[in-house]
Enzyme design. Sequence first.
Site, PDB file in Angstrom:
ATOM      1  CE  LYS A   1      -3.873  -2.246   2.354  1.00  0.00           C
ATOM      2  NZ  LYS A   1      -4.716  -2.565   3.938  1.00  0.00           N
ATOM      3  CD  GLU A   2       2.376   3.664  -5.086  1.00  0.00           C
ATOM      4  OE1 GLU A   2       2.797   3.572  -5.134  1.00  0.00           O
ATOM      5  OE2 GLU A   2       1.296   4.628  -5.739  1.00  0.00           O
TER       6      GLU A   2
ATOM      7  CE  LYS B   1       0.040  10.706  -7.652  1.00  0.00           C
ATOM      8  NZ  LYS B   1      -0.488  10.302  -8.727  1.00  0.00           N
TER       9      LYS B   1
END
Length: 166
Positions: free
Chosen positions: A70-71, A83
Amino acid sequence: MLGRVLEEIEVNVLASQAWELYRTLQLAKFIGEELPNVIEKIDVIQGDGGVGTILNIIFPPGTPGFSSYKEKFTKVDDKKRVKETEVVEGGYLDFGFSLFRVRLEIIEKGEESCITGSTIEYEVKEDAAAATNANASSMVSIQPLVMIMEAASNYLMNLKNNKNKM
């Protein structure tokens, strides 16, 4: 142990057009559709593409290393066209990394071109590196990001060419 790898690609589209793709969740959707051999699926866990958005990145079966992580989007700067995401669960963190950050950047080069850049910054806990006797930097590869940048470049060029034909 700290490390950093980066790569840049020139794209013959306006920086604002490239940023439109890179800054949003459209990039995640694009990757899932266009590069299933790199990333099998990307699920949005929370958020709308802004800071705080969390994605679950799932890799194809047989991918060496790990099956998912998960990021979290930690920075989305429209002015600088930057970003940043950080792994917050699983993946590199399970292998002793204390930080795994990806920075995507769009740099205006000229009237009709820009540079897309990807940077990976990472930190490995010393005890983890010593315990596994592994070279953590060998686990870090910019190649998947290069493939994403190349596919995004082709996509943006096709959009531009199709727009010019109208």
